[in-house]
Design a protein around this motif. Structure first.
Motif: not given
Length: 344
Positions: A324-333
């Motif tokens: 989730y931390s990576e997804a936040v950093a990658e700009g996921y919605r």
């Protein structure tokens, strides 16, 4: 285990208020539990991550137009109603606001539409039981006047496009007040491509209640009581899943609702996997030994939520928080109209 163990930071702007312009153009994060590898893809790439010995299970529930507006028959006082669950024909568990004065015996009207209702019970949690008359016309009322209930974190009113996009393309049976959102990314073309690859698809039903949005209010999540939801596994589906499992096929569940239905089914039939129609309040959190589900397609879930705990049980809490931390950093919605992930 503490509720704070399942918290993470999410910028407000990454909560999706609208879906991707095309269903399958949402982003897809794929995580392999065996190797720890992560891929960043689009959902139209999902077919390439299916193995020939996989099969897919989808939840074919349909979201009700469950928000209604009306007035008290005697006083004319206005109210808003959310139908939560049909207890029997014409009898519904409901939320009403304002709740003041909505006591047992109060009669309700819905404009010129020839359907009325009566409050027959008021519950400790603030919900009401309503009896509609004539009982067979409730679905006609929803079709004529109802509004689709978007999740509370979507900060807008429903638009015309939501009546299509907040339903899966394979929805069949009315019954939910929220969408099985992992399924929103599928298109007829993706389903057809899976079939061409030899992937069989089994359909189950779990009617999603408003409890899916209810926060956990205790420090120890194990003390949280999840609300009951009704699920059904028809005879044809039960036979199909048993046969595929007998062939050592891997079950790929679409969404946490499918997971809860499948794992409840195993538990409530003692593994016999006979056809069933029952309520479940199964709350899945770490550690949990999954009996049927081998792989999972899901969305990104709210901090401290029962759904985040389910995926943490499936992939490991620390792994999920790192992903989730990576997804936040990658700009996921995130959340219902957000992007997706596949856990192998």
């Amino acid at each position: 285990m503490k509720l704070t163990d399942f918290d993470y930071h999410l910028p407000q702007q990454q909560i999706a208020n609208y879906p991707a312009k095309r269903r399958d153009h949402s982003r897809l994060l794929v995580y392999d539990r065996k190797t720890g590898q992560i891929w960043h893809k689009r959902f139209y790439d999902v077919v390439e991550f299916f193995d020939p010995d996989d099969f897919l299970v989808v939840n074919t529930t349909r979201v009700l137009k469950a928000r209604l507006f009306g007035s008290k028959t005697k006083t004319g006082g206005k109210f808003e109603l959310l139908l939560l669950r049909e207890l029997e024909q014409g009898v519904w568990e409901s939320l009403v606001k304002p709740g003041r004065g909505m006591n047992a015996g109060v009669e309700l009207s819905f404009g010129e539409f020839p359907v009325g209702a009566e409050v027959v019970d008021v519950h400790a949690d603030g919900s009401r039981t309503l009896r509609f008359h004539p009982p067979e016309k409730v679905y006609d009322l929803m079709e004529a006047q109802g509004i689709i209930p978007l999740p509370p974190y979507i900060q807008r009113q429903p638009e015309d496009s939501d009546y299509e996009r907040y339903q899966t393309v394979y929805n069949r049976y009315w019954g939910s007040v929220a969408a099985p959102t992992a399924g929103l990314h599928f298109t007829p073309e993706i389903l057809q491509n899976l079939k061409r690859k030899g992937i069989e698809i089994a359909e189950i039903i779990l009617d999603i209640g408003w409890g899916t949005f209810q926060p956990i209010r205790v420090d120890d999540p194990r003390k949280h009581q999840i609300e009951f939801e009704r699920y059904r596994i028809e005879p044809e589906t039960a036979l199909k899943i048993k046969e595929l499992r007998g062939q050592n096929k891997n079950l790929v569940a679409v969404g946490t609702t499918s997971v809860r239905a499948l794992e409840s089914w195993y538990k409530q039939t003692d593994g016999s996997l006979e056809p069933i129609s029952r309520d479940t309040d199964l709350f899945i959190y770490p550690p949990y030994q999954f009996k049927l589900v081998d792989k999972l397609i899901t969305n990104f879930h709210l901090p401290k939520s029962t759904l985040l705990m389910l995926v943490s049980a499936f992939a490991g809490r620390e792994n999920i928080l790192r992903i989730y931390s990576e997804a936040v950093a990658e700009g996921y919605r995130f959340f219902s109209y957000g992007d997706s992930m596949m856990i192998l």
